[in-house]
Design a protein around this motif. Structure first.
Motif, PDB file in Angstrom:
ATOM      1  N   ASP A 105       3.004  32.649 103.074  1.00 29.40           N
ATOM      2  CA  ASP A 105       4.440  32.392 102.875  1.00 29.40           C
ATOM      3  C   ASP A 105       5.261  33.558 103.425  1.00 29.40           C
ATOM      4  N   ALA A 106       4.794  34.794 103.171  1.00 27.85           N
ATOM      5  CA  ALA A 106       5.537  35.980 103.632  1.00 27.85           C
ATOM      6  C   ALA A 106       5.623  35.974 105.160  1.00 27.85           C
ATOM      7  N   LEU A 107       4.531  35.587 105.804  1.00 27.23           N
ATOM      8  CA  LEU A 107       4.518  35.554 107.276  1.00 27.23           C
ATOM      9  C   LEU A 107       5.484  34.473 107.790  1.00 27.23           C
ATOM     10  N   ARG A 108       5.476  33.305 107.128  1.00 29.18           N
ATOM     11  CA  ARG A 108       6.406  32.228 107.526  1.00 29.18           C
ATOM     12  C   ARG A 108       7.847  32.712 107.418  1.00 29.18           C
ATOM     13  N   ASP A 109       8.138  33.419 106.305  1.00 24.09           N
ATOM     14  CA  ASP A 109       9.528  33.864 106.047  1.00 24.09           C
ATOM     15  C   ASP A 109       9.986  34.957 106.998  1.00 24.09           C
ATOM     16  N   HIS A 120       0.095  42.195 117.289  1.00 21.78           N
ATOM     17  CA  HIS A 120       0.444  43.298 116.397  1.00 21.78           C
ATOM     18  C   HIS A 120      -0.640  43.501 115.329  1.00 21.78           C
ATOM     19  N   ALA A 121      -0.974  42.425 114.624  1.00 20.72           N
ATOM     20  CA  ALA A 121      -1.900  42.546 113.483  1.00 20.72           C
ATOM     21  C   ALA A 121      -3.243  43.121 113.916  1.00 20.72           C
ATOM     22  N   PHE A 122      -3.727  42.675 115.087  1.00 18.47           N
ATOM     23  CA  PHE A 122      -5.086  43.048 115.463  1.00 18.47           C
ATOM     24  C   PHE A 122      -5.149  44.243 116.405  1.00 18.47           C
ATOM     25  N   SER A 123      -4.015  44.936 116.558  1.00 15.56           N
ATOM     26  CA  SER A 123      -4.078  46.214 117.288  1.00 15.56           C
ATOM     27  C   SER A 123      -3.847  47.376 116.324  1.00 15.56           C
ATOM     28  N   ARG A 124      -3.792  47.072 115.013  1.00 10.34           N
ATOM     29  CA  ARG A 124      -3.633  48.150 114.020  1.00 10.34           C
ATOM     30  C   ARG A 124      -4.979  48.791 113.736  1.00 10.34           C
ATOM     31  N   TRP A 125      -4.965  50.106 113.572  1.00 11.67           N
ATOM     32  CA  TRP A 125      -6.202  50.853 113.330  1.00 11.67           C
ATOM     33  C   TRP A 125      -6.314  51.284 111.878  1.00 11.67           C
ATOM     34  N   ALA A 297       8.703  53.123 111.621  1.00 10.93           N
ATOM     35  CA  ALA A 297       8.204  51.840 111.113  1.00 10.93           C
ATOM     36  C   ALA A 297       9.333  50.821 111.031  1.00 10.93           C
ATOM     37  N   PRO A 298       9.388  49.897 111.991  1.00 13.94           N
ATOM     38  CA  PRO A 298      10.439  48.873 111.927  1.00 13.94           C
ATOM     39  C   PRO A 298      10.248  47.902 110.762  1.00 13.94           C
ATOM     40  N   ARG A 299      11.376  47.489 110.182  1.00 16.91           N
ATOM     41  CA  ARG A 299      11.371  46.362 109.234  1.00 16.91           C
ATOM     42  C   ARG A 299      11.567  45.124 110.107  1.00 16.91           C
ATOM     43  N   GLU A 357       4.326  46.742 103.326  1.00 18.11           N
ATOM     44  CA  GLU A 357       3.720  45.417 103.340  1.00 18.11           C
ATOM     45  C   GLU A 357       3.326  45.075 104.777  1.00 18.11           C
ATOM     46  N   PRO A 358       2.009  44.866 105.057  1.00 19.18           N
ATOM     47  CA  PRO A 358       1.602  44.567 106.432  1.00 19.18           C
ATOM     48  C   PRO A 358       2.364  43.346 106.976  1.00 19.18           C
ATOM     49  N   MET A 359       2.715  43.387 108.219  1.00 18.68           N
ATOM     50  CA  MET A 359       3.450  42.336 108.933  1.00 18.68           C
ATOM     51  C   MET A 359       4.930  42.282 108.547  1.00 18.68           C
ATOM     52  N   GLN A 360       5.353  43.128 107.574  1.00 21.49           N
ATOM     53  CA  GLN A 360       6.782  43.177 107.225  1.00 21.49           C
ATOM     54  C   GLN A 360       7.400  44.465 107.753  1.00 21.49           C
TER      55      GLN A 360
END
Ligand SMILES: Cc1cc2nc3c(=O)[nH]c(=O)nc-3n(C[C@H](O)[C@H](O)[C@H](O)COP(=O)(O)O)c2cc1C
Length: 390
Positions: A105-109, A120-125, A297-299, A357-360
């Protein structure tokens, strides 16, 4: 129970090459190819390996509407559907699946463009030591790189023969030329000295502070900063790891851009700060003793509020971060300090430490600044002799 497919999912048919000694003995190439289906879903913590039977239901279950599990089970194997629910790729409406549902839901929003979210998600270390892989194969310099990889593409792009080029005037350097030529990535800091509080404050205000606020409504405002920002939205937050600034206790802070103030998050001992700096910076110890380390860190939601599911939005956010970093580096140079930027950072470790919060809200780069050391231990690129006399 109602089910639907997770919002964002890319499936990669991946081929992994492993060393295969028996094949070498039989005169083969010594390599074994393993093929597998990998699900890349940014609301999950990692990649998920799929069985072939799982592909069809993932393509058939709706994403934007819910359907009854029993209706789906009439078309697909119920055991496969349950496996996909357990993996978090199908989302269940019952409490058993609430953790996956909350993340989905958070990703949809947030209105991510799907390929950008995956990139983005899969280039994080997490826990990476940058530089180690290259050192492990004997590469420590550009000369080693050339020897191992051959020549790089030409250092200047050319689109016309020399005779067809129109020569431009060579400028006599102005104040900004001179300042820009003095900037060199600093990899040698002297933590025995403290950066004055006034210099530190000036730098933060110049690079990250609000210069003006234009209120559109009581709840919506556009902020003016010294760097440009896509849509004027300025989504990027600055978090600081301070370890060598007068009158600022060693620790983690958030910079409040509107109030021009530090918000304390965690106080640290000197060794704990250094350990954290190294972890954040993927063990690049040449940056880890900078006096102030700034996590940019961008929001994402602030940019994606306007640029919903937009193909260019993520790119714009990364460009914003680059502008902020350059403003910081030029300003530090003006104040006689050294500065750096790096994207080789352990984003996941930083998110967990700062409670992001990851992805936020996620770090895209770290920059930092401080007094240069008198001695150069780590390499710097200073062909203009602007910093080091030899
Ligand atoms: C996006 C970006 C990422 C960088 N990452 C690293 C890094 O991980 N480690 C490092 O030592 N330097 C890093 N640098 C610094 C570059 O190595 C440096 O800018 C380059 O060698 C040119 O030197 P100069 O900045 O002194 O002109 C990075 C620079 C940029 C712009």
């Amino acid at each position: 129970m109602l089910i639907r497919r997770c919002a964002i999912l890319l499936i990669e048919p991946r081929e992994r090459l492993d060393f295969d000694f028996p094949s070498l003995l039989e005169g083969g190439d010594g390599l074994r190819a393993e093929r597998e289906w990998i699900a890349l879903a940014p609301h999950l913590d990692g990649e998920v390996t799929l069985g072939v039977a799982e592909l069809t239901p993932l393509g058939a279950i709706p994403v934007h509407s819910w359907m009854e599990f029993d209706a789906a089970a009439a078309e697909h194997d119920a055991t496969v559907l349950r496996t996909l629910l357990g993996k978090g790729l199908l989302i269940g409406a019952t409490s058993e699946y609430s953790e996956f549902r909350k993340r989905d839901d958070a990703l949809r929003d947030t209105h991510w463009h799907a390929p950008a979210a995956v990139a983005h998600a899969f280039s994080r270390w997490q826990g990476v030591a940058a530089g180690e892989p290259l050192r492990g194969i004997g590469i420590t310099s550009v000369a080693d790189l050339v020897e191992k990889l051959g020549n790089p593409p030409p250092h200047f792009g050319e689109r016309a023969l020399a005779g067809r080029r129109q020569a431009l005037t060579r400028p006599s350097p102005g104040v900004i030329d001179t300042l820009l030529r003095r900037r060199a990535t600093c990899r040698n800091y002297d933590l025995a000295r403290r950066v004055p509080f006034s210099t530190f404050s000036h730098l933060l205000h110049r690079a990250f502070g609000a210069q003006a606020v234009h209120e559109v409504t009581a709840e919506a405002a556009i902020v003016k900063k010294t760097s440009p920002s896509a849509g004027g939205l300025h989504p990027t937050e600055a978090y600081l790891l301070v370890q060598g600034v007068e009158d600022v206790a060693i620790g983690l802070y958030h910079y409040h851009a509107g109030e021009h103030a530090l918000e304390p998050m965690q106080s640290l001992t000197t060794p704990a700060a250094r350990e954290l700096a190294n972890r954040f910076l993927a063990q690049q110890d040449w940056f880890a003793n900078a006096h102030a380390i700034v996590v940019l860190a961008p929001r994402f939601r602030r940019n994606f509020w306007k640029y919903r599911n937009h193909a260019k939005a993520y790119r714009a956010v990364t460009l914003d971060v680059g502008h902020l970093s350059q403003t910081l580096q030029i300003s530090a140079t003006e104040f006689g300090l050294g500065a750096f930027v790096t994207s080789a950072i352990n984003e996941i470790d930083i998110e967990r430490t700062l409670g992001l919060e990851p992805m936020q809200e996620c770090p895209l780069a770290i920059c930092g600044f401080g007094w240069r050391a008198v001695e150069r231990v780590h390499t710097e690129f200073d062909p203009l002799r602007a910093v080091w006399s030899e």
